[in-house]
Design a protein around this motif. Sequence first.
Motif, PDB file in Angstrom:
ATOM      1  N   ALA A 187       0.829  -1.200   0.000  1.00 18.01           N
ATOM      2  CA  ALA A 187       0.000   0.000   0.000  1.00 18.01           C
ATOM      3  C   ALA A 187       0.866   1.253   0.000  1.00 18.01           C
ATOM      4  CB  ALA A 187      -0.935  -0.014   1.198  1.00 18.01           C
ATOM      5  N   GLU A 188       1.964   1.242   0.781  1.00 16.74           N
ATOM      6  CA  GLU A 188       2.855   2.393   0.822  1.00 16.74           C
ATOM      7  C   GLU A 188       3.574   2.588  -0.511  1.00 16.74           C
ATOM      8  OE1 GLU A 188       5.433   1.764   4.101  1.00 16.74           O
ATOM      9  OE2 GLU A 188       3.938   2.370   5.619  1.00 16.74           O
ATOM     10  N   GLU A 189       4.008   1.475  -1.128  1.00 18.66           N
ATOM     11  CA  GLU A 189       4.677   1.566  -2.418  1.00 18.66           C
ATOM     12  C   GLU A 189       3.740   2.128  -3.486  1.00 18.66           C
ATOM     13  OE1 GLU A 189       6.111  -2.298  -3.305  1.00 18.66           O
ATOM     14  OE2 GLU A 189       7.701  -2.259  -1.759  1.00 18.66           O
ATOM     15  N   ALA A 190       2.464   1.659  -3.439  1.00 17.84           N
ATOM     16  CA  ALA A 190       1.500   2.161  -4.415  1.00 17.84           C
ATOM     17  C   ALA A 190       1.248   3.653  -4.216  1.00 17.84           C
ATOM     18  CB  ALA A 190       0.196   1.380  -4.294  1.00 17.84           C
ATOM     19  N   ALA A 195       2.175   9.248  -6.078  1.00 18.84           N
ATOM     20  CA  ALA A 195       2.677  10.596  -5.809  1.00 18.84           C
ATOM     21  C   ALA A 195       3.754  10.989  -6.816  1.00 18.84           C
ATOM     22  CB  ALA A 195       3.224  10.661  -4.376  1.00 18.84           C
ATOM     23  N   THR A 196       4.628  10.024  -7.182  1.00 17.30           N
ATOM     24  CA  THR A 196       5.679  10.299  -8.163  1.00 17.30           C
ATOM     25  C   THR A 196       5.085  10.616  -9.520  1.00 17.30           C
ATOM     26  OG1 THR A 196       7.183   8.827  -6.976  1.00 17.30           O
ATOM     27  CG2 THR A 196       7.757   9.378  -9.248  1.00 17.30           C
ATOM     28  N   CYS A 209      -6.119  17.127 -12.379  1.00 14.20           N
ATOM     29  CA  CYS A 209      -5.663  15.782 -11.979  1.00 14.20           C
ATOM     30  C   CYS A 209      -5.547  15.723 -10.466  1.00 14.20           C
ATOM     31  CB  CYS A 209      -4.321  15.465 -12.637  1.00 14.20           C
ATOM     32  SG  CYS A 209      -3.693  13.828 -12.232  1.00 14.20           S
ATOM     33  N   ALA A 210      -6.113  14.727  -9.918  1.00 13.26           N
ATOM     34  CA  ALA A 210      -6.032  14.523  -8.461  1.00 13.26           C
ATOM     35  C   ALA A 210      -5.284  13.241  -8.160  1.00 13.26           C
ATOM     36  CB  ALA A 210      -7.445  14.479  -7.855  1.00 13.26           C
ATOM     37  N   VAL A 211      -4.538  13.288  -7.111  1.00 18.78           N
ATOM     38  CA  VAL A 211      -3.815  12.079  -6.728  1.00 18.78           C
ATOM     39  C   VAL A 211      -4.804  11.072  -6.161  1.00 18.78           C
ATOM     40  CG1 VAL A 211      -2.041  11.136  -5.230  1.00 18.78           C
ATOM     41  CG2 VAL A 211      -1.757  13.420  -6.223  1.00 18.78           C
ATOM     42  N   PRO A 212      -4.882   9.892  -6.742  1.00 12.99           N
ATOM     43  CA  PRO A 212      -5.801   8.882  -6.224  1.00 12.99           C
ATOM     44  C   PRO A 212      -5.423   8.485  -4.804  1.00 12.99           C
ATOM     45  CG  PRO A 212      -4.350   7.894  -7.853  1.00 12.99           C
ATOM     46  CD  PRO A 212      -4.108   9.386  -7.922  1.00 12.99           C
TER      47      PRO A 212
END
Length: 215
Positions: A187-190, A195-196, A209-212
């Motif tokens: 979950a953290e990697e995703a 974010a990247t 665009c919104a960060v999912p």
Amino acid sequence: MAALPPMVWASSLVLVLWAGVCSAVCVEVPSETEAVQGTDMKLLCISCMKREEVTASTVVEWFYRPEGGKDEPIYEYRKTNHEFPSRFSGRIQWNGSKDMQDVSITVVNVTLNDSGIYTCNITREFEFEIHRPLFTSSRLIHLTVVEEAGEDFTSVISEIMMYILLVFLTLWLLIEMVYCYRKVSKAEEAAQENATDYLAIPSENKENCAVPVEE
């Protein structure tokens, strides 16, 4: 006699049966047949009476027979207690109940020479209005006195099962911890990847665009 964890179940059963003996319900429990030298051994002798038979005079006789020998009287209850001169002199205690359904005795500080057959003879004369019938019964106890207490097979099995269960629960807990750790890591990697990707979007396109958000 044994350690608390494995033997609590068997001890609890014995205590329940003894509680039945001491209460209004009489349970004819057989005596134990093995004792460790230097300990006190209760020779259990119980003869239950029905409610309508409670009024009775009781005579109790205890005999001891060594290996290859003959019966010799060691104790008697006939309105009063009487201990016969024998190898048990000064080592017998009366453990009978007031209603004379439990007529047990205890041999104090048993020795290896106390092994043998103990006989408990009970004679009752019931006091009915019309007649006074006699009732007799006998209990045999084959007692073996050992130098040290041997570990009970049931307790060994109980200990093995307890350790197997402990190992199983430990492994299950470790697997659950690894699974949860991997789930959180993914979950953290995703989240970092999202974010990247967001930062790589040109500024003029970020407004649309919104960060999912990962649940």
